[in-house]
Motif scaffolding. Structure first.
Motif, PDB file in Angstrom:
ATOM      1  N   MET A 191       2.685   4.364  10.380  1.00 35.71           N
ATOM      2  CA  MET A 191       2.302   4.089   8.989  1.00 35.71           C
ATOM      3  C   MET A 191       1.582   5.264   8.346  1.00 35.71           C
ATOM      4  O   MET A 191       1.615   5.433   7.132  1.00 35.71           O
ATOM      5  CB  MET A 191       1.385   2.856   8.933  1.00 35.71           C
ATOM      6  CG  MET A 191       2.034   1.556   9.307  1.00 35.71           C
ATOM      7  SD  MET A 191       0.803   0.218   9.292  1.00 35.71           S
ATOM      8  CE  MET A 191       1.842  -1.189   9.725  1.00 35.71           C
ATOM      9  N   PHE A 192       0.941   6.090   9.164  1.00 31.75           N
ATOM     10  CA  PHE A 192       0.074   7.144   8.635  1.00 31.75           C
ATOM     11  C   PHE A 192       0.653   8.543   8.828  1.00 31.75           C
ATOM     12  O   PHE A 192      -0.030   9.533   8.604  1.00 31.75           O
ATOM     13  CB  PHE A 192      -1.292   7.066   9.315  1.00 31.75           C
ATOM     14  CG  PHE A 192      -1.926   5.710   9.237  1.00 31.75           C
ATOM     15  CD1 PHE A 192      -2.563   5.292   8.079  1.00 31.75           C
ATOM     16  CD2 PHE A 192      -1.868   4.831  10.313  1.00 31.75           C
ATOM     17  CE1 PHE A 192      -3.135   4.029   7.998  1.00 31.75           C
ATOM     18  CE2 PHE A 192      -2.442   3.569  10.239  1.00 31.75           C
ATOM     19  CZ  PHE A 192      -3.072   3.166   9.077  1.00 31.75           C
TER      20      PHE A 192
ATOM     21  N   SER B 123       2.531   3.781  -1.713  1.00 32.14           N
ATOM     22  CA  SER B 123       3.149   2.710  -0.942  1.00 32.14           C
ATOM     23  C   SER B 123       2.080   1.684  -0.600  1.00 32.14           C
ATOM     24  O   SER B 123       0.882   1.995  -0.626  1.00 32.14           O
ATOM     25  CB  SER B 123       3.810   3.248   0.333  1.00 32.14           C
ATOM     26  OG  SER B 123       2.865   3.950   1.128  1.00 32.14           O
ATOM     27  N   GLU B 124       2.503   0.466  -0.315  1.00 30.31           N
ATOM     28  CA  GLU B 124       1.567  -0.615  -0.021  1.00 30.31           C
ATOM     29  C   GLU B 124       1.984  -1.349   1.245  1.00 30.31           C
ATOM     30  O   GLU B 124       3.171  -1.500   1.528  1.00 30.31           O
ATOM     31  CB  GLU B 124       1.524  -1.628  -1.174  1.00 30.31           C
ATOM     32  CG  GLU B 124       1.049  -1.075  -2.493  1.00 30.31           C
ATOM     33  CD  GLU B 124       0.959  -2.162  -3.563  1.00 30.31           C
ATOM     34  OE1 GLU B 124       1.025  -3.362  -3.202  1.00 30.31           O
ATOM     35  OE2 GLU B 124       0.841  -1.824  -4.752  1.00 30.31           O
TER      36      GLU B 124
ATOM     37  N   ILE C 196       0.698  10.198   5.359  1.00 31.48           N
ATOM     38  CA  ILE C 196      -0.317   9.740   4.408  1.00 31.48           C
ATOM     39  C   ILE C 196      -1.500  10.697   4.363  1.00 31.48           C
ATOM     40  O   ILE C 196      -1.978  11.171   5.389  1.00 31.48           O
ATOM     41  CB  ILE C 196      -0.798   8.323   4.784  1.00 31.48           C
ATOM     42  CG1 ILE C 196       0.365   7.330   4.720  1.00 31.48           C
ATOM     43  CG2 ILE C 196      -1.933   7.881   3.870  1.00 31.48           C
ATOM     44  CD1 ILE C 196       1.030   7.234   3.366  1.00 31.48           C
TER      45      ILE C 196
ATOM     46  N   LEU D  36      -1.557   5.516   0.448  1.00 37.16           N
ATOM     47  CA  LEU D  36      -1.243   4.200   1.003  1.00 37.16           C
ATOM     48  C   LEU D  36      -2.314   3.208   0.589  1.00 37.16           C
ATOM     49  O   LEU D  36      -3.510   3.452   0.772  1.00 37.16           O
ATOM     50  CB  LEU D  36      -1.173   4.269   2.535  1.00 37.16           C
ATOM     51  CG  LEU D  36      -0.901   2.956   3.280  1.00 37.16           C
ATOM     52  CD1 LEU D  36       0.459   2.375   2.890  1.00 37.16           C
ATOM     53  CD2 LEU D  36      -1.001   3.161   4.791  1.00 37.16           C
TER      54      LEU D  36
ATOM     55  N   GLU E  45       0.502  11.719  -0.746  1.00 39.42           N
ATOM     56  CA  GLU E  45       1.028  10.392  -0.439  1.00 39.42           C
ATOM     57  C   GLU E  45      -0.142   9.441  -0.209  1.00 39.42           C
ATOM     58  O   GLU E  45      -0.978   9.672   0.663  1.00 39.42           O
ATOM     59  CB  GLU E  45       1.953  10.443   0.772  1.00 39.42           C
ATOM     60  CG  GLU E  45       3.208  11.264   0.529  1.00 39.42           C
ATOM     61  CD  GLU E  45       4.238  11.052   1.612  1.00 39.42           C
ATOM     62  OE1 GLU E  45       4.411   9.895   2.054  1.00 39.42           O
ATOM     63  OE2 GLU E  45       4.866  12.034   2.021  1.00 39.42           O
TER      64      GLU E  45
ATOM     65  N   ILE F 131      -3.763  -0.333   1.429  1.00 39.50           N
ATOM     66  CA  ILE F 131      -3.747  -1.312   2.513  1.00 39.50           C
ATOM     67  C   ILE F 131      -4.508  -2.547   2.061  1.00 39.50           C
ATOM     68  O   ILE F 131      -5.718  -2.494   1.821  1.00 39.50           O
ATOM     69  CB  ILE F 131      -4.358  -0.740   3.801  1.00 39.50           C
ATOM     70  CG1 ILE F 131      -3.596   0.520   4.232  1.00 39.50           C
ATOM     71  CG2 ILE F 131      -4.319  -1.786   4.910  1.00 39.50           C
ATOM     72  CD1 ILE F 131      -4.102   1.133   5.522  1.00 39.50           C
TER      73      ILE F 131
ATOM     74  N   ILE G 223      -5.975   6.885   1.569  1.00 37.91           N
ATOM     75  CA  ILE G 223      -5.826   5.439   1.733  1.00 37.91           C
ATOM     76  C   ILE G 223      -6.819   4.734   0.825  1.00 37.91           C
ATOM     77  O   ILE G 223      -8.001   5.093   0.776  1.00 37.91           O
ATOM     78  CB  ILE G 223      -6.071   5.007   3.193  1.00 37.91           C
ATOM     79  CG1 ILE G 223      -5.012   5.629   4.123  1.00 37.91           C
ATOM     80  CG2 ILE G 223      -6.053   3.484   3.319  1.00 37.91           C
ATOM     81  CD1 ILE G 223      -5.297   5.407   5.600  1.00 37.91           C
TER      82      ILE G 223
END
Length: 227
Positions: free
Chosen positions: A129-130, A113-114, A133, A76, A74, A78, A136
């Motif tokens: 949020m993490f 995901s963003e 994840i 992310l 997964e 940012i 990143i």
């Protein structure tokens, strides 16, 4: 306005898109050579550009993310900036990042995901949020903001990929909270930009409109050689 009449060349690092266009148009009217560094504004105003290929640097970041060997993949993205929509280099990096995975359909089980954070952004981060994840991607120089949050909340096992050899980024690279940095060599960009202006104005040479910098990957083990 007097400043524009008194100069013969412009070395420019654009930040805000619309304001930059207005500014550059005044120099263009007077046929003053323009050299952009760091970010390249794609428009009809003639200029030289010295910096990284933003799309390719994002593509490289995607490849670095793909090196994960765990089943959990997964990712992310940012985005930390004031005017993300107007920053073409930012968008090109993200586009290059996604294109890497589009070009490699064999890399299965990756999900993306963003989140978008304005300005410094740390207060807008949450531990939730993490939760799932594993990697990143921060497509600008503010990876240290995310790394600092993870350190403060003792969140480990997440790889961060970001840009620029800033002191704060290097500190978190050495501590292990940032895994990869893509170095843009800003000092070298500035040196080459001045050289371009000298060749154009003094030597009257014909120059290539674009000079792409190398995409240097910095990790903990080789960061001292970049200093």
């Amino acid at each position: 306005m007097y400043l524009i009449f008194s100069v013969i060349g412009l070395l420019f690092s654009p930040i805000f898109y619309e304001e930059s266009l207005v500014f550059l148009e005044e120099f263009n009217k007077r046929e003053i050579p323009i050299v952009m560094i760091d970010s390249d504004i794609k428009n009809e105003i003639p200029h030289f550009y010295i910096g990284q290929d933003a799309f390719q640097s994002g593509y490289l970041a995607g490849r670095l993310i793909s090196f994960a060997v765990k089943s959990e993949r997964e990712v992310l993205i940012i985005k930390i900036a004031r005017e993300i929509e107007s920053t073409s280099v930012y968008l090109q990096r993200i586009k290059g990042f996604y294109t890497f995975f589009e070009d490699h359909p064999e890399l299965t089980n990756f999900s993306f995901s963003e989140i978008t954070i304005k300005d410094s952004g740390e207060s807008q981060l949450t531990t939730a949020m993490f939760a799932t994840i594993k990697s990143i991607f921060v497509p600008n120089s503010r990876a240290y903001i995310v790394a600092q949050f993870l350190e403060q909340h003792d969140i480990k096992g997440i790889r961060i990929i970001g840009y620029d050899f800033l002191a704060k980024n290097v500190n978190y690279l050495n501590s292990g909270f940032i895994t990869f940095l893509i170095n843009q060599k800003p000092e070298e960009q500035g040196y080459l930009a001045v050289q371009y202006l000298y060749k154009k104005l003094i030597l009257q040479e014909e120059l290539k409109p674009t000079h792409f910098m190398s995409l240097d990957i910095v990790i903990k083990e080789n960061c001292t050689f970049e200093l």
